[in-house]
Design a protein around this motif. Structure first.
Motif, mmCIF file in Angstrom:
data_model
loop_
_atom_site.group_PDB
_atom_site.id
_atom_site.type_symbol
_atom_site.label_atom_id
_atom_site.label_comp_id
_atom_site.label_asym_id
_atom_site.label_seq_id
_atom_site.Cartn_x
_atom_site.Cartn_y
_atom_site.Cartn_z
ATOM 1 N N ALA A 286 35.547 -40.604 59.620
ATOM 2 C CA ALA A 286 36.081 -41.917 58.974
ATOM 3 C C ALA A 286 36.780 -42.872 59.898
ATOM 4 O O ALA A 286 36.698 -44.025 59.380
ATOM 5 C CB ALA A 286 37.285 -41.135 57.888
ATOM 6 N N ALA A 287 37.188 -42.426 60.885
ATOM 7 C CA ALA A 287 37.722 -43.528 61.978
ATOM 8 C C ALA A 287 36.918 -44.349 62.065
ATOM 9 O O ALA A 287 36.995 -45.606 62.914
ATOM 10 C CB ALA A 287 38.573 -42.883 62.986
ATOM 11 N N ARG A 288 35.681 -44.046 62.129
ATOM 12 C CA ARG A 288 34.348 -45.114 62.633
ATOM 13 C C ARG A 288 33.894 -45.595 61.323
ATOM 14 O O ARG A 288 32.643 -45.940 61.388
ATOM 15 C CB ARG A 288 33.442 -44.327 63.468
ATOM 16 C CG ARG A 288 33.992 -43.762 64.960
ATOM 17 C CD ARG A 288 32.876 -43.241 65.637
ATOM 18 N NE ARG A 288 32.239 -41.900 65.006
ATOM 19 C CZ ARG A 288 31.125 -41.347 65.488
ATOM 20 N NH1 ARG A 288 30.655 -41.877 66.729
ATOM 21 N NH2 ARG A 288 30.863 -40.445 64.747
ATOM 22 N N HIS A 289 34.398 -45.349 60.178
ATOM 23 C CA HIS A 289 33.883 -45.986 59.017
ATOM 24 C C HIS A 289 32.772 -45.380 58.562
ATOM 25 O O HIS A 289 31.662 -45.803 58.127
ATOM 26 C CB HIS A 289 33.647 -47.551 59.025
ATOM 27 C CG HIS A 289 34.817 -48.262 59.211
ATOM 28 N ND1 HIS A 289 36.039 -48.419 58.581
ATOM 29 C CD2 HIS A 289 35.227 -48.886 60.649
ATOM 30 C CE1 HIS A 289 36.936 -49.110 59.102
ATOM 31 N NE2 HIS A 289 36.486 -49.313 60.493
ATOM 32 N N ASP A 290 32.730 -44.038 58.948
ATOM 33 C CA ASP A 290 31.230 -43.087 58.486
ATOM 34 C C ASP A 290 31.918 -42.013 57.435
ATOM 35 O O ASP A 290 32.695 -41.334 57.809
ATOM 36 C CB ASP A 290 30.742 -42.361 59.898
ATOM 37 C CG ASP A 290 29.636 -41.653 59.516
ATOM 38 O OD1 ASP A 290 29.332 -41.343 58.256
ATOM 39 O OD2 ASP A 290 28.926 -41.233 60.342
ATOM 40 N N HIS A 291 31.276 -42.322 56.287
ATOM 41 C CA HIS A 291 31.849 -41.457 55.284
ATOM 42 C C HIS A 291 31.114 -40.075 54.745
ATOM 43 O O HIS A 291 31.455 -39.409 54.091
ATOM 44 C CB HIS A 291 31.730 -42.226 53.841
ATOM 45 C CG HIS A 291 32.423 -43.439 53.872
ATOM 46 N ND1 HIS A 291 31.648 -44.488 54.324
ATOM 47 C CD2 HIS A 291 33.674 -43.910 53.418
ATOM 48 C CE1 HIS A 291 32.721 -45.620 54.064
ATOM 49 N NE2 HIS A 291 33.785 -45.179 53.785
ATOM 50 N N ARG A 292 30.094 -39.611 55.801
ATOM 51 C CA ARG A 292 29.234 -38.384 55.626
ATOM 52 C C ARG A 292 30.219 -37.139 55.738
ATOM 53 O O ARG A 292 30.038 -36.323 55.052
ATOM 54 C CB ARG A 292 28.196 -38.277 56.684
ATOM 55 C CG ARG A 292 28.632 -38.474 57.873
ATOM 56 C CD ARG A 292 27.241 -38.471 58.925
ATOM 57 N NE ARG A 292 27.736 -38.881 60.386
ATOM 58 C CZ ARG A 292 26.833 -38.511 61.264
ATOM 59 N NH1 ARG A 292 25.926 -37.847 61.271
ATOM 60 N NH2 ARG A 292 27.413 -38.826 62.517
ATOM 61 N N GLY A 293 31.612 -37.420 56.669
ATOM 62 C CA GLY A 293 32.202 -36.172 56.812
ATOM 63 C C GLY A 293 32.912 -35.864 55.520
ATOM 64 O O GLY A 293 33.206 -34.811 55.005
ATOM 65 N N VAL A 294 33.455 -36.990 54.782
ATOM 66 C CA VAL A 294 34.276 -36.901 53.506
ATOM 67 C C VAL A 294 33.358 -36.039 52.588
ATOM 68 O O VAL A 294 33.737 -35.434 51.843
ATOM 69 C CB VAL A 294 34.618 -38.327 53.026
ATOM 70 C CG1 VAL A 294 35.475 -38.184 51.744
ATOM 71 C CG2 VAL A 294 35.827 -39.030 54.166
ATOM 72 N N TRP A 295 32.013 -36.802 52.606
ATOM 73 C CA TRP A 295 31.082 -36.018 51.499
ATOM 74 C C TRP A 295 30.926 -34.798 51.833
ATOM 75 O O TRP A 295 30.730 -33.785 50.923
ATOM 76 C CB TRP A 295 29.815 -36.986 51.462
ATOM 77 C CG TRP A 295 29.887 -38.185 50.834
ATOM 78 C CD1 TRP A 295 29.739 -39.480 51.307
ATOM 79 C CD2 TRP A 295 30.120 -38.588 49.404
ATOM 80 N NE1 TRP A 295 29.863 -40.574 50.436
ATOM 81 C CE2 TRP A 295 30.180 -39.807 49.430
ATOM 82 C CE3 TRP A 295 30.472 -37.697 48.236
ATOM 83 C CZ2 TRP A 295 30.490 -40.672 48.198
ATOM 84 C CZ3 TRP A 295 30.776 -38.214 47.123
ATOM 85 C CH2 TRP A 295 30.712 -39.805 46.944
#
Length: 334
Positions: free
Chosen positions: A239-248
């Motif tokens: 998320a710090a890199r604006h990547d949402h796959r970890g949240v999903w």
């Protein structure tokens, strides 16, 4: 012009499966396509059409939620790693326990559990060498074997692993199907590495093996906490890199993590006092499993719906109409 019964039924299925913005822009075209392919005397959508609508709607919802598809793949890889570690753990405990207590079933009765663990280990091996179609086939076989342990035990009278062991394995296996796909070679080896790490731990714990119930009461919550910590750290880092796959991935894995925590959750429902049992009664475990099975998917569904509305709200109508109504490709005439 009034709608026919067939049109109304197609419209209901489309409203169930497809996002509202997609129905506004391409709903009429989609309806015309299905009506043109339907037989003249048909009054209800065929099962094949309903399945096709469901698959198409799922694809559109995945596209409306940025990072959801990649989140499924990440969650699948983590779930496969935990599944492999647990399968390796149980197989080694049953094979190498030097001293098995008298109240622990031994002999052929253990084969029902061993069959499931071996197939899951095979799935990890196949994932390392053929992570596509062949892995999906073996993973589905492992799911069938895991679920089939229960009716086979009923028919043969053999002792099986308890549902508190099989249910978390099954839910992890469902998510592990998302691990299929192209990955770098060292990523494909992650589940096998997790299984290898579990071997020495199982060997060390062998003399203290107390059977499925008590061993799972301590092992599964620890595995759930480890999975929660790993996926949370990944979600924060991505998320710090604006990547949402970890949240999903975190949202997808909430249900398997909850299933791994059935013992403490069931104990909380059974008795909130200081003397809670290590293995709660069946009714408390069933209530905990039902609660997890409802809350986890509900949270994921709400997140997907919210992401879809946010994505739809961020697009202006001219941008939505700047696509070819036939193929969906960007229009160059805009």
């Amino acid at each position: 012009m009034s709608l026919t019964d067939l049109e109304r039924r197609y419209a209901r299925w489309m409203a169930l499966f497809y996002p509202a913005d997609y129905r506004r822009t391409r709903g009429s075209e989609l309806m015309d396509t299905y009506l043109s392919l339907a037989a003249p005397d048909r009054r209800r959508p065929s099962p094949a059409d309903v399945a096709d609508l469901a698959a198409g709607g799922l694809r559109q919802r995945l596209r409306a939620a940025p990072g959801l598809g990649a989140g499924f793949r990440l969650a699948g890889l983590l779930a496969l790693a935990i599944t492999t570690a647990l399968a390796s753990w149980w197989a080694m405990l049953l094979a190498l326990a030097p001293a098995v207590p008298r109240y622990v079933p031994t002999g052929p009765v253990l084969l029902l559990g061993v069959a499931a663990w071996v197939v899951w280990l095979l799935a990890a091996v196949v994932h390392a060498v053929a992570p596509g179609r062949w892995f999906r086939r073996v993973a589905v076989l492992a799911l069938l074997v895991t679920a089939g342990v229960v009716p086979v035990a009923m028919l043969t009278g053999l002792v099986r692993p308890p549902l508190s062991v099989l249910v978390p394995q099954f839910f992890l296996g469902i998510v592990a199907l998302g691990a299929a796909g192209r990955h770098r070679w060292w990523v494909r080896l992650t589940p096998l590495a997790a299984g290898a790490v579990a071997v020495p731990v199982a060997v060390a714990a062998g003399p203290r093996y107390d059977g499925y119930y008590i061993t799972a009461a301590f092992t599964f919550p620890a595995a759930g906490v480890a999975l929660l910590v790993v996926v949370t750290l990944l979600a924060l880092g991505l998320a710090a890199r604006h990547d949402h796959r970890g949240v999903w991935a975190l949202l997808i894995l909430l249900t398997p993590i909850g299933m791994l925590a059935l013992n403490p959750l069931g104990a909380m429902l059974h008795n909130s006092g200081p003397g809670r049992p290590i293995v709660p009664v069946w009714s408390a475990m069933a209530a905990a499993a039902l609660l997890v099975a409802v809350v986890g998917p509900a949270l994921l569904t709400l997140a997907v719906a919210a992401a879809g509305r946010r994505s739809a709200g961020g697009r202006s109508r001219p941008a939505a109409e700047a696509y070819c109504p036939t193929c969906g490709a960007p229009s160059n005439s805009a």
